[in-house]
Design an enzyme around this catalytic site. Structure first.
Site, PDB file in Angstrom:
ATOM      1  N   CYS A 366       5.753  -3.915   0.867  1.00 48.43           N
ATOM      2  CA  CYS A 366       7.230  -3.420   0.944  1.00 48.43           C
ATOM      3  C   CYS A 366       7.801  -3.983   2.023  1.00 48.43           C
ATOM      4  O   CYS A 366       7.673  -3.315   3.251  1.00 48.43           O
ATOM      5  CB  CYS A 366       7.170  -1.985   0.412  1.00 48.43           C
ATOM      6  SG  CYS A 366       8.886  -1.425   0.795  1.00 48.43           S
ATOM      7  N   CYS A 369      10.581  -1.312   3.370  1.00 49.51           N
ATOM      8  CA  CYS A 369       9.925  -0.067   3.968  1.00 49.51           C
ATOM      9  C   CYS A 369       9.237  -0.377   5.423  1.00 49.51           C
ATOM     10  O   CYS A 369       9.663   0.403   6.416  1.00 49.51           O
ATOM     11  CB  CYS A 369       8.866   0.374   2.965  1.00 49.51           C
ATOM     12  SG  CYS A 369       9.090   0.602   1.311  1.00 49.51           S
ATOM     13  N   ASP A 370       8.566  -1.434   5.540  1.00 50.04           N
ATOM     14  CA  ASP A 370       7.635  -1.856   6.566  1.00 50.04           C
ATOM     15  C   ASP A 370       8.149  -2.778   7.721  1.00 50.04           C
ATOM     16  O   ASP A 370       7.620  -2.925   8.680  1.00 50.04           O
ATOM     17  CB  ASP A 370       6.306  -1.995   6.097  1.00 50.04           C
ATOM     18  CG  ASP A 370       5.855  -0.914   5.382  1.00 50.04           C
ATOM     19  OD1 ASP A 370       6.085   0.120   5.193  1.00 50.04           O
ATOM     20  OD2 ASP A 370       4.813  -1.315   4.428  1.00 50.04           O
TER      21      ASP A 370
END
Ligand code: NAP
Length: 541
Positions: A366, A369-370
Site C-alpha cells: 500500500c 499508507c506506507d
C-alpha cells in the site's frame, strides 16, 4: 459507530455543513463527561503537527465547552508527571484514562479523533458485547501502541479498536496512537514500516486493520489472531439481501436494492471502498477528471448511507445456504433471502523468500499508507500495470526515490500513465525479476535477475512495494461450494446468479475488466436481478 443518535463514521460524509455541526453540538451537550486535553510541545519543535493539534482542538472547542485544553512545554513538571517525553503528545482525560496521541489528528485520523472524543465524553467504550466479554478476561496490564498515518484509510479502524479497549478497561489498558509521519523515529525503533500495526506490551498483536473482536482477542492473547468465533447467542438480523463486501460493486448494489424496497445490509470487514480506497488518484471515473481514490470512496459511502445500514469492521466467517441463508459475522447473524458476494480481490503475493518475513518491515502492498515512511529513501515498485505505475508516480511525487521493476519490456499500464512515467524520470528496470528480498530486521537489499541476460545482481533498497495485480477473494465462495471459473473467479450467469439459488456475485470477484465503473455497473445489475428474483423466485419454479 452508533452513539447518542449520531454516527461518527458516517457523519462527516453526510456533512450537510451546519446540520452536521449542530448534531455534533447536541451530542457533546448530552455527554456526561468533560474531556480535559493536555498538549505537550517543545518550543524548538513547534512544527506542523503541534499547530495541527491546536487547530483541530480549537475547532472542537467551538462546538462544546466540555473539551478543555492546557498546553505545556516538555520541560514542565506536568510532562514528568505524565511521563511524556516526545513532542507533540496529546494526553486525553488523564484522570480517567491512559490514552495519548503522539502526532496530530490530521487527514484520515480526524475521524479517529472524533470517535475518541465521543467515547471518552460518553464514558462508554461502544465495544460490542462479544468484545467486552473478551476484555473482561484480561487480568494483567496491556500497554497498546498503534502506529497510524493520516494518509492510511485502514488506520482509523485499528486506532478505534485500541480506543475502545482503553475506554472499556481503563484499569488495565493504556493506549498510545503514534503518527508515523510525525515520529518516523519511533516507527523505526519498532521496525514498523507498514500501517496500521499494533503492539501490546511490546509484542506484535496486529498488522493491518482488524475486525474489532479479532483485535480484542489478539490483545487478550498477546498474539495476532486471524479469526474470532462469536458466542451462539449473537444478535440476529433479518434481511432480504445481505451484501458481503463494501467496494464499489457492493456499495452500488446496496443503493439500488434499498431503492427497490429490499431490506438490505452491507457487511465489510475492512476499510470501505476496497482497492479504490488506496488508489492515489482515479482519472477514469466519469464525472471526475481527477479524484483521490479515498475521496471517491467517501462520496460513494456517503451516498450509500442515505439508504443502507453498513456493518463495517465485521467479518463474515461463515455462510450456510438455505431458506433463509445464514450469514454469520464476528458480531451477529443475518437471516437473509439472498446474498450478494462482492468480495473483490486481494493483492497478489510475489512468493519470493523474504517477502512474508519482511512484510511490514519494508515490504509493502500500500503506497498511499506506507509511502510517507520512505521519504528520501530508495524503494522498488514491482509491477507493470495501472496500479504499479500510478503508485510509483505517487511515491515519486512525495519525495521517495522509486525505481520501477518490471518483468517484461513493455508495460501493461494505459498509455496516459506510461507517458507520465516517462516524463517523471522514474528509472525502470526492464526484464527484471525479484528473486529474493534481503534484510534482518528490515529490508536492506534485493536480489535481481535479468531474464534476458540471465544476470543476477544485488541492489540496496529500503523498501519493496508490490503492485502485481490481485487474486479474487473467493474463500467464502469456495467454502460454500460455489462454482469457480478456470481463472478462479466466481462463475455466474449473465444475471450474476451463481450455482446456488439466491446467491449472487458482483464486481472484481467475477473477473472481467476490473474497473471501478464496471464494478459499479455489475453491482447495479446484480441488485436489479435480486429484486426481480425475490418477487418471482426462479428457484421455486
Ligand atoms: P494488472 O493489470 O493485472 O497488472 C499486474 C502487473 O504485475 C503486470 O504488469 C504483471 O506483469 C505484473 N505481475 C504479475 N505477477 C507478477 C509476478 N509474479 N512477478 C512480477 N510481476 C508480476 O494489475 P493492476 O495494475 O493491479 O490492476 C488490476 C486491475 O485494476 C486492472 O484491470 C487495472 O486496469 C485496474 N485498475 C483500475 C483502475 C481504475 O479503474 N481507475 C486503477 C488501477 C487499476 P505482466 O504485464 O508481465 O503480466
Amino acid at each position: 459507530m452508533e452513539m447518542a443518535g449520531m454516527e461518527a463514521n458516517a457523519a462527516p460524509n453526510r456533512a450537510d455543513g451546519q446540520a452536521f455541526l449542530n448534531q455534533l453540538r447536541a451530542t457533546f451537550a448530552q455527554m456526561p463527561n468533560t474531556i480535559p486535553l493536555l498538549l505537550f510541545t517543545e518550543k524548538s519543535r513547534d512544527d506542523v503537527f503541534a499547530q495541527a493539534n491546536r487547530q483541530v482542538i480549537r475547532a472542537f472547542r467551538e462546538l462544546t465547552d466540555k473539551i478543555t485544553l492546557h498546553e505545556y512545554d516538555l520541560s514542565h513538571e506536568k510532562a514528568r508527571q505524565h511521563n511524556v517525553t516526545v513532542s507533540p503528545t496529546l494526553v486525553i482525560a488523564p484522570d480517567q484514562y491512559n490514552i495519548r496521541w503522539i502526532g496530530a489528528p490530521m487527514g484520515e485520523e480526524a475521524r479517529t479523533f472524533l470517535e475518541l472524543l465521543l467515547l471518552v465524553g460518553s464514558g462508554n467504550s461502544n465495544a460490542s458485547e462479544q468484545s467486552l466479554k473478551v476484555l473482561e478476561r484480561i487480568d494483567a496490564p496491556r500497554h497498546v501502541k498503534v502506529f497510524i498515518s493520516p494518509s492510511c484509510p485502514y488506520c482509523p479502524q485499528e486506532a478505534v479498536n485500541g480506543a475502545k479497549a482503553a475506554v472499556a478497561r481503563p484499569d488495565l489498558i493504556s493506549l498510545e496512537l503514534i503518527d508515523i509521519q510525525c515520529r518516523p523515529d519511533i516507527a523505526q525503533q519498532y521496525a514498523a514500516q507498514s500501517v496500521p500495526v499494533a503492539y501490546a506490551n511490546e509484542t506484535l498483536i496486529g498488522q493491518g486493520a482488524q475486525a474489532e473482536e479479532v483485535f480484542m482477542s489478539s490483545l487478550q492473547k498477546l498474539e495476532p489472531q486471524t479469526i474470532f468465533i462469536p458466542d451462539v447467542d449473537a444478535e440476529v438480523v433479518e434481511t432480504d439481501l445481505t451484501i458481503v463486501g463494501g467496494g464499489p460493486a457492493g456499495i452500488t448494489a446496496a443503493i439500488y436494492a434499498v431503492r427497490s424496497g429490499l431490506k438490505t445490509a452491507l457487511v465489510e470487514a475492512n476499510a470501505l471502498g476496497g482497492q479504490v480506497a488506496t488508489t492515489p488518484i482515479v482519472e477514469n471515473y466519469p464525472g471526475f477528471t481527477q479524484v483521490g481514490g479515498k475521496t471517491l470512496v467517501d462520496i460513494m459511502v456517503n451516498h450509500a448511507l442515505e439508504y443502507v445500514q453498513i456493518f463495517q469492521g465485521e467479518k463474515v466467517i461463515d455462510i450456510k445456504p438455505g431458506t433463509p441463508h445464514e450469514v454469520q459475522t464476528t458480531r451477529r447473524k443475518f437471516m437473509t433471502k439472498t446474498i450478494l458476494l462482492a468480495t473483490g480481490a486481494s493483492h497478489r503475493m510475489l512468493g519470493v523468500p523474504g517477502e512474508k518475513r519482511l512484510s511490514g518491515r519494508g515490504v509493502s502492498y500500500c503506497a498511499t499508507c506506507d509511502g510517507p515512511l520512505f521519504r528520501d529513501k530508495k524503494v522498488l515498485m514491482v509491477g507493470g500495470g495501472n496500479s504499479a505505475v500510478t503508485e510509483a508516480l505517487h511515491l515519486h511525487h512525495m519525495g521517495v526515490a522509486v525505481t520501477l521493476v518490471h518483468r517484461r519490456d513493455t508495460l501493461r499500464a494505459q498509455e496516459f500513465l506510461v507517458k507520465n512515467l516517462k516524463e517523471s524520470g522514474i528509472p525502470v528496470l526492464w526484464n527484471t525479476e525479484i528473486k529474493d528480498i534481503l534484510g534482518e530486521e528490515r529490508v536492506t537489499s534485493v536480489e535481481l535477475f535479468n531474464n534476458q541476460t540471465n544476470e543476477t545482481s544485488t541492489m540496496p533498497a529500503d523498501g519493496v512495494f508490490l503492485s502485481i495485480g490481485y487474486t479474487p477473494a473467493v474463500e467464502l465462495a469456495s467454502k460454500i461450494g460455489l462454482e469457480l471459473t478456470e481463472e478462479g473467479y466466481i462463475a455466474r450467469d449473465a444475471k450474476h446468479r451463481t450455482n446456488i439459488p439466491g446467491i449472487y456475485a458482483a464486481g472484481d470477484v467475477e473477473g472481467g475488466y476490473k474497473q471501478i465503473v464496471t464494478a459499479t455497473g455489475m453491482g447495479a445489475e446484480a441488485a436489479m436481478t435480486i429484486f426481480e428474483d425475490i418477487i418471482n423466485p426462479y428457484w421455486q419454479q
